[in-house]
Scaffold this active site. Structure first.
Site, PDB file in Angstrom:
ATOM      1  N   PHE A   1      31.061  49.204  39.758  1.00  0.00           N
ATOM      2  CA  PHE A   1      30.044  48.300  39.231  1.00  0.00           C
ATOM      3  C   PHE A   1      29.120  47.878  40.371  1.00  0.00           C
ATOM      4  CE2 PHE A   1      32.555  46.307  35.413  1.00  0.00           C
ATOM      5  CZ  PHE A   1      32.485  47.512  34.749  1.00  0.00           C
TER       6      PHE A   1
ATOM      7  N   HIS B   1      36.620  60.315  39.953  1.00  0.00           N
ATOM      8  CA  HIS B   1      36.727  58.890  39.651  1.00  0.00           C
ATOM      9  C   HIS B   1      37.317  58.744  38.250  1.00  0.00           C
ATOM     10  CE1 HIS B   1      35.986  54.661  40.027  1.00  0.00           C
ATOM     11  NE2 HIS B   1      35.162  54.642  38.987  1.00  0.00           N
TER      12      HIS B   1
ATOM     13  N   CYS C   1      34.835  49.075  42.270  1.00  0.00           N
ATOM     14  CA  CYS C   1      35.811  50.168  42.243  1.00  0.00           C
ATOM     15  C   CYS C   1      35.590  51.207  43.336  1.00  0.00           C
ATOM     16  CB  CYS C   1      35.798  50.831  40.880  1.00  0.00           C
ATOM     17  SG  CYS C   1      36.122  49.659  39.543  1.00  0.00           S
TER      18      CYS C   1
ATOM     19  N   HIS D   1      43.493  52.478  36.048  1.00  0.00           N
ATOM     20  CA  HIS D   1      42.426  52.241  37.019  1.00  0.00           C
ATOM     21  C   HIS D   1      42.780  51.055  37.903  1.00  0.00           C
ATOM     22  CE1 HIS D   1      38.706  52.015  38.979  1.00  0.00           C
ATOM     23  NE2 HIS D   1      37.873  51.846  37.966  1.00  0.00           N
TER      24      HIS D   1
ATOM     25  N   GLU E   1      29.820  61.507  35.744  1.00  0.00           N
ATOM     26  CA  GLU E   1      30.466  62.208  36.859  1.00  0.00           C
ATOM     27  C   GLU E   1      30.460  63.715  36.640  1.00  0.00           C
ATOM     28  OE1 GLU E   1      34.371  61.902  39.761  1.00  0.00           O
ATOM     29  OE2 GLU E   1      34.433  60.906  37.803  1.00  0.00           O
TER      30      GLU E   1
ATOM     31  N   LYS F   1      43.813  58.862  37.431  1.00  0.00           N
ATOM     32  CA  LYS F   1      43.811  57.623  36.646  1.00  0.00           C
ATOM     33  C   LYS F   1      44.417  57.837  35.266  1.00  0.00           C
ATOM     34  CE  LYS F   1      39.828  55.234  38.749  1.00  0.00           C
ATOM     35  NZ  LYS F   1      39.354  56.258  39.708  1.00  0.00           N
TER      36      LYS F   1
END
Length: 424
Positions: free
Chosen positions: A411, A315, A175, A352, A326, A347
């Site tokens: 990831f 994010h 991502c 996402h 975050e 998002k």
């Protein structure tokens, strides 16, 4: 005799980079205007999945680009040779180039390049050809399988379409892919490898295997009774992210090159930072340590101090661990200013877009500067007590945004951040 490090030398010699074109294919619409209007109106692009039968799936909704017709951008014959993710990438690039006013036929093709990120690449093609292999045997597998599913199909087809022969690569950091791609594009121009880069990210993983695999990880929201409210970053009732598809593509251009041709300039790309958590393949560092390093590196690279930052596009995936990590990272970096800097997760409206998310979200950050408006975090009804920042809940906010940062975490522990600002 005075000496300096390679990084110091590069900073002394670095050329300035600006954004002169943008293109977006998203669940909110297949143009930048539709995307932005959807964000500031607080509209969700999430809906029940139509791309396949979800009868046996735990999650039955996603952020689809429902009205996307690739033949509006691409010849029908070529469309058949491109996976959906590459169709998104090429459509976004065509719109971005049109927006920029660039005419590549008048430019040295070796001074233009392409770097597009994708976390997964041609997943749909992989699934379809596996079915052909299983049901009809190896002789029936398409000769276009590899060129369609490879992660660099986005970059390759864009460079071919525009005849660009400069740097052309693909980035796959889950991502964080689009943000890493844009960081590489920034460096390519700063190093004088080229003058113009088409960059960003594309993803099309709303497929049976994509949704099934993320369900198996318990990563997706299962709010099937209310999908438009399923993506709820920083809310205490969040239950996972919403998988989406699309592309965000930008034109990065050397400042003097852009000025010479009288280009419209959206913003300047000031800095880029990255790091790795080095801890777990899917879970973020719970204290946001790696994310903090990437954010600090980004600000330092852009010669921006934490007290100058006006907005952060988070994010913010709507996962329990990610949103908290975050939040802690932002506290680590901004210190006493953390609660006074607006932070929002777009998002919440788009879902996402995985490897494309950084491109779409940098466009949102640039438009926040252009329109002096911060898009909201929708569906934030009951904030998680441990997520204690100003997340701009549910309504857009008028603000003169001079400097904005966009965060992307993937990831594998990949962290990538960019800072953009008004041209001065």
């Amino acid at each position: 005799m005075e000496t300096c490090t390679p990084i110091e030398r590069m900073k002394t010699m670095a050329r300035r980079v600006v954004i002169t074109g943008i293109g977006a294919i998203t669940p909110l619409g297949n143009s930048v205007d539709q995307f932005w209007d959807g964000l500031v109106s607080g509209r969700s692009g999430v809906a029940p999945i139509t791309l396949f039968d979800t009868t046996n799936f735990t999650t039955k909704f996603a952020g689809e680009c429902a009205d996307f017709d690739p033949t509006q951008w691409i010849d029908a014959k070529l469309c058949k040779r491109l996976d959906r993710f590459a169709q998104f990438a090429l459509a976004g690039a065509i719109d971005a180039v049109k927006d920029s006013g660039l005419d590549f036929s008048t430019l040295d093709p070796y001074r233009g390049g392409v770097i597009i990120g994708s976390g997964i690449g041609g997943l749909l093609e992989l699934e379809q050809q596996h079915v052909r292999l299983r049901d009809k045997g190896p002789s029936k597998v398409s000769a276009f399988t590899i060129p369609k599913l490879m992660v660099n199909a986005g970059s390759g087809n864009i460079s071919i379409h525009f005849g660009l022969r400069g740097p052309s690569t693909a980035v796959a950091t889950a991502c964080a892919s689009a943000s890493n791609a844009m960081g590489d594009a920034l460096r390519a121009i700063q190093r004088d490898d080229c003058d113009v880069m088409i960059t960003g990210g594309s993803e099309a993983a709303v497929t049976e295997l994509g949704v099934g695999a993320f369900n198996a990880m318990h990563a997706l929201s299962t709010r099937n009774d209310d999908p438009q409210r399923a993506s709820r970053p920083f809310d205490k009732d969040r239950d996972g992210f919403v998988i989406s598809e699309g592309a965000g593509v930008l034109i990065f251009e050397e400042l003097e090159h852009a000025k010479k041709r009288g280009a419209k300039i959206y913003a300047e790309v000031l800095g880029f930072g990255m790091s790795a958590d080095g801890g777990h393949i899917t879970q973020p560092d719970e204290n946001g340590t790696g994310a903090s390093v990437a954010m600090r590196n980004c600000l330092a690279d852009g010669r921006v101090t934490p007290d100058q930052l006006d907005y952060i596009n988070a994010h913010g995936t709507s996962t329990s661990l990610g949103d908290l990590a975050e939040t802690r990272a932002i506290h680590n970096v901004l210190g006493s200013r953390a609660k006074s800097v607006p932070v929002s997760s777009t998002k919440s409206a788009t879902g996402h877009l995985l490897g494309a998310s950084g491109g779409v979200e940098l466009i949102a950050s640039v438009l926040a500067i252009t329109h002096r408006t911060i898009p909201p975090t929708i569906n934030l009804d009951q904030p998680d007590p441990d997520c204690d920042l100003d997340y701009v809940p549910n309504q857009p906010r008028d603000l003169h945004v001079r400097l904005a940062m966009s965060n992307s975490f993937g990831f594998g522990g990949h962290n990538a951040c960019l800072v953009v600002g008004e041209l001065r």
